[in-house]
Design a protein around this motif. Structure first.
Motif, PDB file in Angstrom:
ATOM      1  N   UNK A   3       2.587   8.825  -6.448  1.00  0.00           N
ATOM      2  CA  UNK A   3       2.123  10.099  -5.624  1.00  0.00           C
ATOM      3  C   UNK A   3       2.536   9.991  -4.070  1.00  0.00           C
ATOM      4  N   UNK A   4       3.716   9.339  -3.775  1.00  0.00           N
ATOM      5  CA  UNK A   4       4.063   9.227  -2.343  1.00  0.00           C
ATOM      6  C   UNK A   4       4.668  10.306  -1.808  1.00  0.00           C
ATOM      7  N   UNK A   5       4.629  10.993  -0.584  1.00  0.00           N
ATOM      8  CA  UNK A   5       5.266  12.120  -0.231  1.00  0.00           C
ATOM      9  C   UNK A   5       6.970  11.629   0.025  1.00  0.00           C
ATOM     10  N   UNK A   6       7.780  12.007  -0.870  1.00  0.00           N
ATOM     11  CA  UNK A   6       9.182  11.817  -0.735  1.00  0.00           C
ATOM     12  C   UNK A   6       9.669  12.996   0.086  1.00  0.00           C
ATOM     13  N   UNK A   7      10.820  12.781   0.855  1.00  0.00           N
ATOM     14  CA  UNK A   7      11.641  13.802   1.494  1.00  0.00           C
ATOM     15  C   UNK A   7      12.187  14.780   0.534  1.00  0.00           C
ATOM     16  N   UNK A   8      12.259  15.873   0.715  1.00  0.00           N
ATOM     17  CA  UNK A   8      12.594  17.178  -0.395  1.00  0.00           C
ATOM     18  C   UNK A   8      14.127  16.889  -0.219  1.00  0.00           C
ATOM     19  N   UNK A   9      14.603  16.919  -1.409  1.00  0.00           N
ATOM     20  CA  UNK A   9      16.066  17.130  -1.811  1.00  0.00           C
ATOM     21  C   UNK A   9      16.663  18.464  -1.590  1.00  0.00           C
ATOM     22  N   UNK A  10      17.914  18.788  -0.980  1.00  0.00           N
ATOM     23  CA  UNK A  10      18.549  20.198  -1.094  1.00  0.00           C
ATOM     24  C   UNK A  10      19.087  20.235  -2.402  1.00  0.00           C
TER      25      UNK A  10
ATOM     26  N   UNK B 150       0.840  -1.295   0.035  1.00  0.00           N
ATOM     27  CA  UNK B 150      -0.241   0.079   0.026  1.00  0.00           C
ATOM     28  C   UNK B 150       0.900   1.268  -0.004  1.00  0.00           C
ATOM     29  N   UNK B 151       0.387   2.405  -0.356  1.00  0.00           N
ATOM     30  CA  UNK B 151       0.873   3.677  -0.404  1.00  0.00           C
ATOM     31  C   UNK B 151       1.391   3.849   0.680  1.00  0.00           C
ATOM     32  N   UNK B 152       0.653   4.013   1.722  1.00  0.00           N
ATOM     33  CA  UNK B 152       0.814   4.161   3.255  1.00  0.00           C
ATOM     34  C   UNK B 152       2.215   3.434   3.706  1.00  0.00           C
ATOM     35  N   UNK B 153       2.315   2.157   3.390  1.00  0.00           N
ATOM     36  CA  UNK B 153       3.420   1.414   3.677  1.00  0.00           C
ATOM     37  C   UNK B 153       4.966   1.796   3.144  1.00  0.00           C
ATOM     38  N   UNK B 154       4.724   2.318   1.796  1.00  0.00           N
ATOM     39  CA  UNK B 154       5.535   2.984   1.131  1.00  0.00           C
ATOM     40  C   UNK B 154       6.148   4.332   1.744  1.00  0.00           C
ATOM     41  N   UNK B 155       5.115   5.035   2.353  1.00  0.00           N
ATOM     42  CA  UNK B 155       5.741   6.462   2.629  1.00  0.00           C
ATOM     43  C   UNK B 155       6.152   5.944   4.232  1.00  0.00           C
ATOM     44  N   UNK B 156       5.723   4.981   4.964  1.00  0.00           N
ATOM     45  CA  UNK B 156       6.289   4.843   6.053  1.00  0.00           C
ATOM     46  C   UNK B 156       7.756   4.260   6.022  1.00  0.00           C
ATOM     47  N   UNK B 157       7.708   3.399   4.974  1.00  0.00           N
ATOM     48  CA  UNK B 157       9.384   2.954   4.806  1.00  0.00           C
ATOM     49  C   UNK B 157      10.215   3.877   4.237  1.00  0.00           C
ATOM     50  N   UNK B 158       9.837   5.003   3.489  1.00  0.00           N
ATOM     51  CA  UNK B 158      10.725   6.183   3.142  1.00  0.00           C
ATOM     52  C   UNK B 158      10.911   7.020   4.525  1.00  0.00           C
ATOM     53  N   UNK B 159      10.204   7.200   5.401  1.00  0.00           N
ATOM     54  CA  UNK B 159      10.619   7.811   6.534  1.00  0.00           C
ATOM     55  C   UNK B 159      11.449   6.903   7.556  1.00  0.00           C
TER      56      UNK B 159
ATOM     57  N   UNK C 169      17.719   7.799  -0.677  1.00  0.00           N
ATOM     58  CA  UNK C 169      16.433   7.457  -0.466  1.00  0.00           C
ATOM     59  C   UNK C 169      15.777   7.712  -1.713  1.00  0.00           C
ATOM     60  N   UNK C 170      15.817   8.736  -2.240  1.00  0.00           N
ATOM     61  CA  UNK C 170      15.121   9.182  -3.692  1.00  0.00           C
ATOM     62  C   UNK C 170      15.736   7.817  -4.829  1.00  0.00           C
ATOM     63  N   UNK C 171      16.960   7.288  -4.784  1.00  0.00           N
ATOM     64  CA  UNK C 171      17.476   6.510  -5.638  1.00  0.00           C
ATOM     65  C   UNK C 171      16.850   5.211  -5.385  1.00  0.00           C
ATOM     66  N   UNK C 172      16.874   4.859  -3.853  1.00  0.00           N
ATOM     67  CA  UNK C 172      16.163   3.404  -3.641  1.00  0.00           C
ATOM     68  C   UNK C 172      14.842   3.474  -3.834  1.00  0.00           C
ATOM     69  N   UNK C 173      14.100   4.577  -3.809  1.00  0.00           N
ATOM     70  CA  UNK C 173      12.817   4.688  -3.989  1.00  0.00           C
ATOM     71  C   UNK C 173      12.368   4.246  -5.573  1.00  0.00           C
ATOM     72  N   UNK C 174      13.241   4.900  -6.294  1.00  0.00           N
ATOM     73  CA  UNK C 174      13.047   4.838  -7.925  1.00  0.00           C
ATOM     74  C   UNK C 174      13.293   3.421  -8.167  1.00  0.00           C
TER      75      UNK C 174
END
Length: 364
Positions: free
Chosen positions: A160-167, A113-122, A133-138
């Protein structure tokens, strides 16, 4: 005996039986097809091929793939291997093994689920940088997209998951004084040649490691960048690695770089004592991680703050800019895929030059 969620059963005659939906009968019931084999893996692979071959012409006929991410990712890697570089394959395998499968591996892909993906990213923020994190998500997104394209998954939960913003990346380059100190120490170090080449050409560490004498034309005073040397993960494991020659990062990375007169003299001197086809390394190639190890030693002797070898590439580009080189020229020398990439990477440096131009109006 059955593997849950896969429609694969062990028969009494010792064979494995796989079942898949072929369509619907006139009365609306599902019409099943069957395949048989003496090995579970053989039946599983045939089922995946059959399901991926089915056309998604009618949503009523579409049946989601019920295997786990462990099983699907193994199939995905085999399918795409011929179309990607060994280094890319190695990167995908490492990210799957260490960061993706521990979280989702045992789960059927249609249940992610989308919620699981967002939890995993956090959770990944506790051990990985934002860019990692962005590379692993891709990798996870691409793996599941492959299932969507083959009508084995209705929707990719990564969308459409919420990714942490890249500086924005700050380009790290050496000042002229720091560069001078580094060059002095590099000339005295037994393995300082890669540092000098990077500062004079802007080549990547893998490109320098893969540079051969046949790539240098002393008559024309140019280097032809044709290959890169990288250590990649051996197929089927994330533990063993091997050193391999690969084509450069992109088609634009295959390029010709002029040699300065001083660098030409230095390389000719080194060639007289060379015992290897490779420019860096006396008897065999010096791999990137060894070059980086020596680079850190040289930086310490030059009393420089900790910097990555890639900073030498940025230093080269900055010196080019300071000497009045155009953006197009710098982009070509670096082997960037586009001028936009060069502008995005060195925007702060270009802004400095722009300010100098505007400030010059004050004296008019």
């Amino acid at each position: 005996m059955t593997r849950r969620g896969e429609n694969i059963y062990k028969r009494k005659d010792g064979r494995w039986e796989g079942r898949y939906a072929k369509g619907r009968k006139e009365n609306g019931t599902i019409h099943y097809g069957y395949i048989y084999g003496y090995k579970y893996k053989e039946v599983k692979q045939r089922l995946i091929h059959l399901k991926s071959a089915q056309q998604n012409t009618d949503e009523l006929f579409t049946k989601e793939y019920e295997g786990t991410l462990n099983e699907w990712s193994e199939y995905w890697l085999k399918e795409i291997k011929a179309d990607i570089k060994p280094s890319t394959y190695s990167s995908y395998l490492t990210k799957l093994t260490h960061h993706i499968l521990p979280m989702f591996g045992s789960q059927p892909i249609y249940m992610i689920k989308k919620s699981q993906v967002e939890y995993w990213l956090n959770k990944l923020r506790e051990k990985l940088s934002i860019s990692s994190i962005h590379a692993t998500y891709r990798v996870l997104r691409s793996c599941l997209n492959y299932a969507v394209k083959r009508s084995l998954l209705i929707k990719n939960p990564c969308i459409d998951v919420q990714l942490p913003k890249q500086k924005s990346n700050t380009v790290q380059s050496l000042t002229k004084q720091e560069q001078k100190r580094l060059e002095i120490e590099a000339k005295q170090h037994k393995a300082g040649l890669p540092v000098l080449i990077a500062l004079e050409t802007g080549m990547r560490i893998g490109e320098i490691a893969g540079l051969k004498w046949q790539d240098i034309d002393f008559l024309e005073q140019v280097i032809r960048v044709k290959r890169t040397l990288q250590r990649v993960t051996t197929e089927g494991t994330s533990q063993k690695t091997e050193l391999v020659e690969l084509s450069p990062k992109s088609s634009n990375s295959v390029r010709i770089i002029p040699l300065s007169q001083n660098m030409g003299y230095l390389l000719q001197k080194v060639q007289k004592e060379a015992q290897s086809d490779y420019v860096v390394g006396k008897r065999k190639a010096l791999e990137p991680r060894v070059i980086n190890y020596h680079f850190k030693q040289i930086c310490q002797k030059a009393q420089l703050p900790p910097v990555h070898f890639h900073a030498l590439r940025h230093t080269f580009a900055t010196r080019c800019l300071e000497n009045g080189a155009t953006v197009a020229t710098i982009s070509d020398l670096l082997g960037h895929s586009s001028i936009k990439m060069t502008l995005d990477t060195y925007i702060s440096s270009f802004m400095t030059e722009k300010r100098k131009v505007i400030d010059s109006f004050s004296s008019l």
